[in-house]
Design a protein around this motif. Sequence first.
Motif, short mmCIF file in Angstrom:
data_model
loop_
_atom_site.label_atom_id
_atom_site.label_comp_id
_atom_site.label_asym_id
_atom_site.label_seq_id
_atom_site.Cartn_x
_atom_site.Cartn_y
_atom_site.Cartn_z
N ALA A 133 0.82 -1.21 0.00
CA ALA A 133 0.00 0.00 0.00
C ALA A 133 0.86 1.26 0.00
N ILE A 134 1.90 1.28 0.80
CA ILE A 134 2.75 2.48 0.87
C ILE A 134 3.53 2.66 -0.43
N GLN A 135 3.90 1.53 -1.09
CA GLN A 135 4.58 1.62 -2.38
C GLN A 135 3.68 2.23 -3.45
N GLN A 136 2.37 2.04 -3.31
CA GLN A 136 1.42 2.68 -4.23
C GLN A 136 1.19 4.14 -3.85
N LEU A 137 1.09 4.40 -2.55
CA LEU A 137 0.69 5.73 -2.08
C LEU A 137 1.78 6.78 -2.28
N PRO A 180 4.85 12.60 -6.72
CA PRO A 180 5.36 12.10 -8.01
C PRO A 180 6.67 12.76 -8.41
N GLU A 181 6.88 14.01 -8.01
CA GLU A 181 8.13 14.70 -8.38
C GLU A 181 9.34 14.07 -7.70
N ARG A 182 9.17 13.48 -6.54
CA ARG A 182 10.29 12.85 -5.84
C ARG A 182 10.58 11.45 -6.36
N PHE A 183 9.58 10.81 -6.91
CA PHE A 183 9.74 9.44 -7.37
C PHE A 183 10.03 9.36 -8.86
N ASN A 184 9.96 10.53 -9.55
CA ASN A 184 10.30 10.59 -10.96
C ASN A 184 9.54 9.56 -11.80
N LEU A 185 8.29 9.36 -11.49
CA LEU A 185 7.49 8.36 -12.18
C LEU A 185 6.34 9.04 -12.92
N GLN A 186 5.92 8.43 -13.99
CA GLN A 186 4.77 8.90 -14.73
C GLN A 186 3.57 8.02 -14.40
#
Length: 135
Positions: free
Chosen positions: A96-100, A106-112
């Motif tokens: 759950a935390i990996q999704q949240l 999103p800017e810290r995880f650099n993911l789209q």
Amino acid sequence: NWSAVRNAALLKLLAPETDRHAFYRCALVAFRFNLGQPASTTDVITATGEWRLTVAREASGKGGFGYDPIMRTPEGQSVADLSADEKNQLSHRAQAIQQLLPRLFPERFNLQFDLSGYQPINPLVSSQTQQQESG
């Protein structure tokens, strides 16, 4: 130890059962407030995780807490024998935390993320606001 007493009672209750499938489930909800904006623009972000396990016939393992000594991974390992690092990769909370976190930051995880199916809980948020926030 209260956990040992509770686990023993559960094992006794489940003794005649042949279907020992079980799961842990975690649901997380975060609210992202847009400062200076009406409350209707608040983002509600949800995430869930589920860890499918089986209930053992007897407790085993040296670590963990709660139900860990009576829960087994699909590979048959006692959850009480998993390291903290292993549990932090496999558990319902970890999922759950990996999704949240990437949804919150999103800017810290650099993911789209494909937010095309995202629907805010508050119907007062316009689709234009949603597009601005996701774009």
